[in-house]
Design an enzyme around this catalytic site. Sequence first.
Site, PDB file in Angstrom:
ATOM      1  N   ASP A 136       0.702  -1.093   0.105  1.00  0.00           N
ATOM      2  CA  ASP A 136       0.036   0.064  -0.202  1.00  0.00           C
ATOM      3  C   ASP A 136       1.071   1.163  -0.158  1.00  0.00           C
ATOM      4  OD1 ASP A 136      -2.473  -1.778   0.101  1.00  0.00           O
ATOM      5  OD2 ASP A 136      -2.462  -1.452   2.773  1.00  0.00           O
TER       6      ASP A 136
ATOM      7  N   LYS B 246       1.905   2.899  -5.124  1.00  0.00           N
ATOM      8  CA  LYS B 246       2.417   1.075  -6.477  1.00  0.00           C
ATOM      9  C   LYS B 246       1.770   1.764  -7.743  1.00  0.00           C
ATOM     10  CE  LYS B 246       2.655  -2.311  -4.332  1.00  0.00           C
ATOM     11  NZ  LYS B 246       2.532  -2.059  -3.284  1.00  0.00           N
ATOM     12  N   GLY B 247       0.151   1.895  -7.226  1.00  0.00           N
ATOM     13  CA  GLY B 247      -0.523   2.079  -8.429  1.00  0.00           C
ATOM     14  C   GLY B 247      -1.169   3.060  -9.400  1.00  0.00           C
TER      15      GLY B 247
ATOM     16  N   GLY C 176      -4.567  -4.398  -4.246  1.00  0.00           N
ATOM     17  CA  GLY C 176      -5.505  -3.571  -4.013  1.00  0.00           C
ATOM     18  C   GLY C 176      -4.711  -1.954  -4.603  1.00  0.00           C
ATOM     19  N   HIS C 177      -4.487  -1.798  -6.122  1.00  0.00           N
ATOM     20  CA  HIS C 177      -3.623  -0.614  -7.046  1.00  0.00           C
ATOM     21  C   HIS C 177      -4.417   0.526  -7.436  1.00  0.00           C
ATOM     22  CE1 HIS C 177       0.236  -3.115  -7.408  1.00  0.00           C
ATOM     23  NE2 HIS C 177      -0.384  -3.218  -5.704  1.00  0.00           N
ATOM     24  N   THR C 178      -4.571   1.645  -6.379  1.00  0.00           N
ATOM     25  CA  THR C 178      -5.436   2.025  -6.795  1.00  0.00           C
ATOM     26  C   THR C 178      -4.940   3.224  -7.789  1.00  0.00           C
ATOM     27  OG1 THR C 178      -6.735   1.839  -4.434  1.00  0.00           O
ATOM     28  CG2 THR C 178      -7.338   4.239  -5.797  1.00  0.00           C
TER      29      THR C 178
ATOM     30  N   GLN D 209       2.225  -6.010  -3.330  1.00  0.00           N
ATOM     31  CA  GLN D 209       2.831  -6.241  -1.671  1.00  0.00           C
ATOM     32  C   GLN D 209       4.194  -5.094  -1.509  1.00  0.00           C
ATOM     33  OE1 GLN D 209       1.437  -9.576  -3.290  1.00  0.00           O
ATOM     34  NE2 GLN D 209      -0.312  -8.423  -2.904  1.00  0.00           N
TER      35      GLN D 209
ATOM     36  N   THR E 297      -9.974  -5.374   1.153  1.00  0.00           N
ATOM     37  CA  THR E 297     -10.720  -5.978   2.028  1.00  0.00           C
ATOM     38  C   THR E 297     -10.947  -4.409   3.038  1.00  0.00           C
ATOM     39  OG1 THR E 297      -9.101  -5.635   3.995  1.00  0.00           O
ATOM     40  CG2 THR E 297      -9.372  -7.447   2.401  1.00  0.00           C
TER      41      THR E 297
ATOM     42  N   ARG F  21     -10.434  -3.114   5.099  1.00  0.00           N
ATOM     43  CA  ARG F  21     -10.070  -3.293   6.656  1.00  0.00           C
ATOM     44  C   ARG F  21      -9.409  -1.682   7.002  1.00  0.00           C
ATOM     45  NH1 ARG F  21      -5.842  -8.249   7.230  1.00  0.00           N
ATOM     46  NH2 ARG F  21      -6.271  -7.572   4.973  1.00  0.00           N
TER      47      ARG F  21
ATOM     48  N   LEU G 164       3.143  13.129   0.644  1.00  0.00           N
ATOM     49  CA  LEU G 164       3.919  13.824   1.257  1.00  0.00           C
ATOM     50  C   LEU G 164       3.367  14.804   2.148  1.00  0.00           C
ATOM     51  CD1 LEU G 164       6.546  14.280   2.109  1.00  0.00           C
ATOM     52  CD2 LEU G 164       7.726  15.924  -0.075  1.00  0.00           C
ATOM     53  N   ASP G 165       1.884  15.282   0.971  1.00  0.00           N
ATOM     54  CA  ASP G 165       1.340  15.714   1.454  1.00  0.00           C
ATOM     55  C   ASP G 165       0.197  15.636   3.075  1.00  0.00           C
ATOM     56  OD1 ASP G 165       0.447  14.469  -0.268  1.00  0.00           O
ATOM     57  OD2 ASP G 165      -1.824  14.678  -0.113  1.00  0.00           O
TER      58      ASP G 165
ATOM     59  N   SER H  54       4.956  12.034  -4.703  1.00  0.00           N
ATOM     60  CA  SER H  54       3.106  12.506  -4.971  1.00  0.00           C
ATOM     61  C   SER H  54       3.392  13.140  -3.977  1.00  0.00           C
ATOM     62  CB  SER H  54       2.909  11.302  -5.409  1.00  0.00           C
ATOM     63  OG  SER H  54       2.536  10.803  -4.191  1.00  0.00           O
TER      64      SER H  54
HETATM   65  P1  IMO Z   1      -0.441  -4.717  -2.985  1.00  0.00           P
HETATM   66  O1  IMO Z   1       0.057  -4.362  -3.813  1.00  0.00           O
HETATM   67  C1  IMO Z   1      -0.655  -4.223   1.369  1.00  0.00           C
HETATM   68  C2  IMO Z   1      -1.326  -8.621   3.554  1.00  0.00           C
HETATM   69  C3  IMO Z   1      -2.058  -8.648   4.136  1.00  0.00           C
HETATM   70  C4  IMO Z   1      -1.602  -9.652   5.068  1.00  0.00           C
HETATM   71  C5  IMO Z   1      -0.369 -10.438   4.623  1.00  0.00           C
HETATM   72  C6  IMO Z   1      -0.611 -11.541   4.141  1.00  0.00           C
HETATM   73  O2  IMO Z   1      -2.211  -3.882  -3.181  1.00  0.00           O
HETATM   74  O3  IMO Z   1       0.011  -3.375  -1.462  1.00  0.00           O
HETATM   75  P2  IMO Z   1      -2.454 -12.878   1.650  1.00  0.00           P
HETATM   76  O4  IMO Z   1      -3.611 -12.431   1.858  1.00  0.00           O
HETATM   77  O5  IMO Z   1      -1.500 -11.971   0.454  1.00  0.00           O
HETATM   78  O6  IMO Z   1      -1.738 -14.427   2.172  1.00  0.00           O
HETATM   79  O7  IMO Z   1      -1.665 -12.063   3.211  1.00  0.00           O
HETATM   80  O8  IMO Z   1      -0.164  -9.637   3.601  1.00  0.00           O
HETATM   81  N1  IMO Z   1      -1.466  -7.996   2.688  1.00  0.00           N
HETATM   82  C7  IMO Z   1      -1.147  -6.819   1.969  1.00  0.00           C
HETATM   83  N2  IMO Z   1      -0.917  -5.384   2.323  1.00  0.00           N
HETATM   84  N3  IMO Z   1      -1.147  -4.160   0.517  1.00  0.00           N
HETATM   85  C8  IMO Z   1      -0.603  -5.459   0.364  1.00  0.00           C
HETATM   86  O9  IMO Z   1      -0.902  -5.097  -1.763  1.00  0.00           O
HETATM   87  C9  IMO Z   1      -1.047  -6.616   0.345  1.00  0.00           C
HETATM   88  N4  IMO Z   1      -1.026  -7.986   0.103  1.00  0.00           N
HETATM   89  C10 IMO Z   1      -1.413  -8.486   1.018  1.00  0.00           C
HETATM   90  O10 IMO Z   1      -2.746  -8.130   4.789  1.00  0.00           O
HETATM   91  O11 IMO Z   1      -1.046  -9.549   6.182  1.00  0.00           O
HETATM   92 MG    MG Z   2      -3.204  -2.802  -1.162  1.00  0.00          MG
END
Ligand code: IMO
Ligand code: MG
Length: 435
Positions: free
Chosen positions: A13, A16-17, A40-42, A227, A304, A306, A335-336, A416
């Site tokens: 998170d 990267k998106g 989850g890439h926004t 990730q 998710t 969360r 940074l903002d 950014s």
């Molecule tokens: P992006 O690409 C943040 C975290 C989950 C959990 C651990 C294992 O958007 O950065 P998994 O479902 O992969 O077996 O979960 O990894 N996790 C992420 N946290 N961004 C993600 O993807 C994540 N993909 C998995 O929250 O702690």
């Molecule tokens: Mg994500």
Amino acid sequence: MPVTAIIGAQWGDEGKGGVVDYLAQDADAVVRFQGGANAGHTVIYKGEPLALHLLPCGIVHERPICVIANGVVVDLEALIEEIRLVGERGMSVTPQRLKISDRAHLTLPYHRLLDGQRESADSPSRIGTTQRGVGPTYVDKVDRIGIRFLDFIRPDDLKKKLKRNWEMKAGQCGSLAGGGEVTAETLLHSLLSYYETVVQYAEVTDTVVVLNQMVADGKRILLEGAQGTGLDVDFGTYPYVTSSSTTAGGACIGTGIPPSRITQVFGVAKAYTTRVGEGPFPTEMTAGIQEEIRRRGREYGATTGRPRRCGWFDAVLVRYARMINGFTGLILTKLDILSGLPEVPIAVAYEWQGRHLTLLPADTRVLAECKPVYEILPGWTEIKRSLRKWSDLPDNARRFADRISQLAGVPVAFVSIGPERDAVLFPDEADSFWG
Ligand code: IMO
Ligand code: MG
């Protein structure tokens, strides 16, 4: 011409998106190389956010082809839903534009069930996964019983494999699957019908050859990591990690592009840190400020929903990520969001049993006992989103970025300062990324 990897430097998170979206405008291919629908890439498309999980972020642009390479695990149901959503937003997904590796493994309903079961509230081995079945799919891959896209070429073999796998798994997840309604036949039937749908939108092909040909032709290839380094199965905070190689080495494994052909590796880090799920987090903020940053930064999971845990910038983690990935540049996002704080802490080391650690320890239990050593930098009042020049940044925001660069040992490529595509500032006047 460069083959560029974009890698998360924290626990996912990092933004990267947005970074991939910005760079993809001038790319010839955008490639996902690991992970699955857990990502989850926004991106901002026509002024509205769009969360992508399996489709590479290049899908919002005309120029690049999009590749789901061999290292990705693909849930066909999730992919079809995403293609539908993207279609609703006015983008067309076609076999000319979307290529899927014939070697890629499939996430099946039983993988999702097994993931959910392990994550049940009373499970002692809970790690807070996204429950997308990603871990159990990689387990089958390494166990050499996985189902790959290649298997659709021989439906009889596929049927046998599926039957064998389901017999093995049914005992484990039968009760959750709804009392025996699921059989190998029903699984096969739905799988074949999903496959028929997907091949209307994507070409299943040997992407190793496609990509290496593009490399040979000097095309611009963007490798979109999912990730982050802290979640890498080897280098992250094991066992609180994802099940794939999220680091630069994973980009080679997950595509078949050799290491010698990757020309740039960019680490993406937020100006603070977030983490979703369980696991140690040394710089986690105290409750009040954590809520404030979560609200400002909209720190809720794109997959998710969360709430994300929020913490201060951790230079120990990012320095470690620079070492593992060999970052040639750092991209600092959001940074903002820190504007208006009187002071901005950065963790420059950890203290553990009277010692100073400057890299992430291998033992996650040690990390859980580490106390961050903070350096306190003065804050800045406001960063106007209309700023387009590095020199117009508030002095203290520039000092913050410079200090991070110094601590991590890698130059800042750009920062950014907002979700819009052009809200990026380059410290060097030369702002052409691809060279
Ligand atoms: P992006 O690409 C943040 C975290 C989950 C959990 C651990 C294992 O958007 O950065 P998994 O479902 O992969 O077996 O979960 O990894 N996790 C992420 N946290 N961004 C993600 O993807 C994540 N993909 C998995 O929250 O702690
Ligand atoms: Mg994500």
